[in-house]
Design an enzyme around this catalytic site. Sequence first.
Site, mmCIF file in Angstrom:
data_model
loop_
_atom_site.group_PDB
_atom_site.id
_atom_site.type_symbol
_atom_site.label_atom_id
_atom_site.label_comp_id
_atom_site.label_asym_id
_atom_site.label_seq_id
_atom_site.Cartn_x
_atom_site.Cartn_y
_atom_site.Cartn_z
ATOM 1 N N TYR A 43 0.862 -1.189 0.000
ATOM 2 C CA TYR A 43 0.000 0.000 0.000
ATOM 3 C C TYR A 43 0.893 1.232 0.000
ATOM 4 O O TYR A 43 1.925 1.263 0.665
ATOM 5 C CB TYR A 43 -0.901 0.015 1.234
ATOM 6 C CG TYR A 43 -1.975 -1.047 1.232
ATOM 7 C CD1 TYR A 43 -3.270 -0.753 0.815
ATOM 8 C CD2 TYR A 43 -1.700 -2.342 1.639
ATOM 9 C CE1 TYR A 43 -4.262 -1.724 0.809
ATOM 10 C CE2 TYR A 43 -2.688 -3.323 1.633
ATOM 11 C CZ TYR A 43 -3.970 -3.012 1.221
ATOM 12 O OH TYR A 43 -4.944 -3.971 1.217
ATOM 13 N N GLU A 44 0.476 2.261 -0.725
ATOM 14 C CA GLU A 44 1.341 3.424 -0.872
ATOM 15 C C GLU A 44 1.610 4.131 0.452
ATOM 16 O O GLU A 44 2.566 4.880 0.579
ATOM 17 C CB GLU A 44 0.742 4.408 -1.877
ATOM 18 C CG GLU A 44 -0.576 4.999 -1.445
ATOM 19 C CD GLU A 44 -1.350 5.618 -2.608
ATOM 20 O OE1 GLU A 44 -0.960 5.437 -3.766
ATOM 21 O OE2 GLU A 44 -2.360 6.293 -2.331
ATOM 22 N N SER A 45 0.764 3.878 1.443
ATOM 23 C CA SER A 45 0.988 4.477 2.758
ATOM 24 C C SER A 45 2.290 4.007 3.387
ATOM 25 O O SER A 45 2.754 4.605 4.352
ATOM 26 C CB SER A 45 -0.170 4.137 3.693
ATOM 27 O OG SER A 45 -0.331 2.734 3.779
ATOM 28 N N GLY A 46 2.879 2.943 2.869
ATOM 29 C CA GLY A 46 4.176 2.520 3.371
ATOM 30 C C GLY A 46 4.231 1.112 3.924
ATOM 31 O O GLY A 46 5.241 0.707 4.471
ATOM 32 N N HIS A 52 1.463 11.539 -6.353
ATOM 33 C CA HIS A 52 2.072 11.166 -5.070
ATOM 34 C C HIS A 52 3.593 11.066 -5.201
ATOM 35 O O HIS A 52 4.328 11.573 -4.361
ATOM 36 C CB HIS A 52 1.536 9.808 -4.606
ATOM 37 C CG HIS A 52 0.208 9.874 -3.934
ATOM 38 N ND1 HIS A 52 -0.446 11.048 -3.628
ATOM 39 C CD2 HIS A 52 -0.593 8.860 -3.461
ATOM 40 C CE1 HIS A 52 -1.598 10.761 -3.010
ATOM 41 N NE2 HIS A 52 -1.707 9.454 -2.915
#
Lengths: 255, 255, 270, 270
Positions: free
Chosen positions: B52-55, C104
Amino acid sequence: MKHRDFTSDEMMTVAAARLLWNGCVCFVGIGLPSAVANLARLLHAPDIVLIYESGTIGARPTVLPLSIGDGELAETATAVVSLPEIFAYWLQAGRVDVGFLGAAQIDRFGNLNSTVIGPYEAPTTRLPGAGGAPEIASNARQTFVVLKQSPRSFVADLDFKTSIGFGAGHGARARTGARGAGPQAVITDFGLLRPASDTQELQLMACFENVDPQAAVRATGWPLRVAQQLEVIRAPEPEELRVLRELHARRLKGG
Amino acid sequence: MKHRDFTSDEMMTVAAARLLWNGCVCFVGIGLPSAVANLARLLHAPDIVLIYESGTIGARPTVLPLSIGDGELAETATAVVSLPEIFAYWLQAGRVDVGFLGAAQIDRFGNLNSTVIGPYEAPTTRLPGAGGAPEIASNARQTFVVLKQSPRSFVADLDFKTSIGFGAGHGARARTGARGAGPQAVITDFGLLRPASDTQELQLMACFENVDPQAAVRATGWPLRVAQQLEVIRAPEPEELRVLRELHARRLKGG
Amino acid sequence: MAVFLSLREAIARHVQDGQSIALEGFTHLIPFAAAHEIIRQRRTGLHLIRMTPDLIYDQMIGMGCARALTFSWGGNPGVGSLYRLRDAVENGWPRPLALHEHTHAGMAAAYTAGASGLPFGLLRGYIDNGLNAVNPDIRRVRCPYTDEELATVPAINPDVSIIHAQAADGQGNVLIQGILGAQKEAALAGRKLLVTVEKVVERLDTHLNSVVLPGWVVSAIAQVPRGAYPSYAQGFYARDNEFYKAWDAIGKSRERFERWMDVNVLRAAA
Amino acid sequence: MAVFLSLREAIARHVQDGQSIALEGFTHLIPFAAAHEIIRQRRTGLHLIRMTPDLIYDQMIGMGCARALTFSWGGNPGVGSLYRLRDAVENGWPRPLALHEHTHAGMAAAYTAGASGLPFGLLRGYIDNGLNAVNPDIRRVRCPYTDEELATVPAINPDVSIIHAQAADGQGNVLIQGILGAQKEAALAGRKLLVTVEKVVERLDTHLNSVVLPGWVVSAIAQVPRGAYPSYAQGFYARDNEFYKAWDAIGKSRERFERWMDVNVLRAAA
């Protein structure tokens, strides 16, 4: 020089430590710079911030590390980050007040050689090389150089330019991309050199007690200018020596 | 279409999940893609890696997160890293096998719009925008697009090009700096589209059971080509539906 | 060196009209309390910077704090639109909002450049992308080795960066745990850094590689328990997903929005 | 996906003559055991890459493994010279060594670019520096916003990267604790990644933001207790500073060096 009850290294370490202020952010290498910054921390600058290139920020070692990445540094640090982060987010971003540098050679404008003696392709002595020094030299807000003075180390012409000081002087540094103010203090075993405000040539500004400034001139490979009003650096105080020696003693024990 | 005991979303989710293989590294966004990847993980691909791009790398959520940064993702992940690291070290470096993308509009070459309906400076509808999609579209080894088919979403001309598919087709993508193979599968509520090997125009390659391919053509804003040998995608199995519905039920409970 | 202040005092002292400010936190640790205090202090003309505007900027934009927005994804995650953001863009209400729109990956590179003292960030990105035409900040450099073109973004260095974190110790060292987003980069990119924390402790209970910002990079710290609500703080409280869903209806109507802000923000104690 | 192998098998399978290889670890976690196995398997013609060659490359160079060295600081930390490195550079013994010399900041940027899939790294560096004249890899780009010149270095992507870490779990996920150096960047920059670990555990005992490399980026793992000795592994054993000092005398003499390597490496069990 008269007989003294302290060594040249101790004198230089104490003199350099006195230049550091509380809260100062120092980028330190191993050896004498590490001793300097830790001595200042234990004496008059408890909130000094030590950054080691290995990735420790705010290390408070109780023993002097032999290498720049000893476990003691990580265990006592505020934060342990990656080496790329240290160089990008901390040094390059301009968060370092004072970078400590050593070298094999320095010239009159504070440029440094830590790469080779002799020609690069066929050196007579291959030195360790640049390490963090070139970017400390250009990106720290100022640098302090600690180096014993002799005609072999204080030279008219560097064999190799590893780290920028003031380039050719006379404002040359400001015309490069270097952001910090450069070498504002050179601490030697004779005293303290600082750049002249116009030419940026290093001048002898202060000598240790009982040191003949002409001896410093003779130990320099260029015609060293001596300030007209030469200051005297007082000898290490007993308390300074005690704390420094305790630091080193713990290192020897911890070995 | 005949009466079915599952929804279009369920059908699309199951069909997309079947395209994922064990060990596949998926870059997933929230919503349907997250459901797809987690369904595959719980069914036939236990070692699928969810990024997930959140990390979070290797998250194994037991409930479906509502947002891309829910605590559940961090707590079940192999590693939690910074968002800049996710985009640089993981996506840009080419470590992602499949990137999932949604959009408001898609064109015949798989280019996507998720930015605006109407002109950019005075949109009739301001959509959320790019997010991670453009770099997923160019840097993942391939992308899967999940999007319901209608003349409003499958358009002849995008209002805005947010994410590259095959550009103008006919090898145009390969002449850009895009590194991955682009949109290799578009899963809709009618079936599956894939790019033709020469023109790279999307073609209807498979339909869900009991779906009329001509209905898919009518739901498309360009003259959609239909493969001569159209495959049939079998309806969701009871086990697939059970696992998917349990996932969603847990989300509703946890909500 | 970090100074401990009340939230009111921290905002009053450090956030001025017209500044560029970044309130970061990617889904996690979004500094809502700080945003509400900025709204209460009626700051205007701000250039807001944030990857995901989220409800926090929907509220600030709707209350007229902002003249410009730098962002990369402007939705209500998992729910839908940010109607106050859309109303500003589509109708100029309550005032027009200039958009500086990125991806992003682009904003991550821009924050990283800002934290690194570099003038620009570099990425494989913005390929065949409409943003190139509408955002003149997206440019290109050529690789001196391979001759490839790569995208560049200018470094982001907000006048003030604001983050929320779990804890600070007596020296102002700040501990961030869990999902990090671009929080550290945004924090270090700011000319000033304000931090709100769940709690202040004597010593941070950290592990060797925990994410800690040293106190000497922090301008001011305010202790604000639940300062990230309705987003979450790992180890303290969960994200209020129901509120995010409820916001859809609140934000959709100007009147309902203003009533909600009046009751829950303007008339709420700091 | 990570495969568990013996160290001998891991090196035999993945390290070939003539490759570029990086054995990283900055003072901490230096993969000495892996280097010794490479020496025992008599690999030659290697292009060695490492910020600080340290004793590990002094040994490999002295044993004739290397044709080239990319590095940024080649000393024995806190002690002095690396005499085998110097002998190769100054006298071509046992064979000539081509140098690709950088600064720490340059190599950090090059590894980071390598890990990031970028063709080059960017930094404020190499200003008025002799390395510009002797290393044609150091170049410049102009900032598209400020028109400043910035230094560039080509990405480093070793054929094989080798690191040592504290632990791996059953899935091959690797935990690194303590001083990180550029270990993660070097690991992710490698076309292959070999890891030696102190121990293999069922589950890593990690905290949320621990540094973990997922097993699917690891080519092979070998369990090698004390595999970083005489450097150290935080939580397992300390750096043997006395050995680093003793190396000064061992490395200074060709004969003594060869005798030491024969007894302690060549004739030692893998």
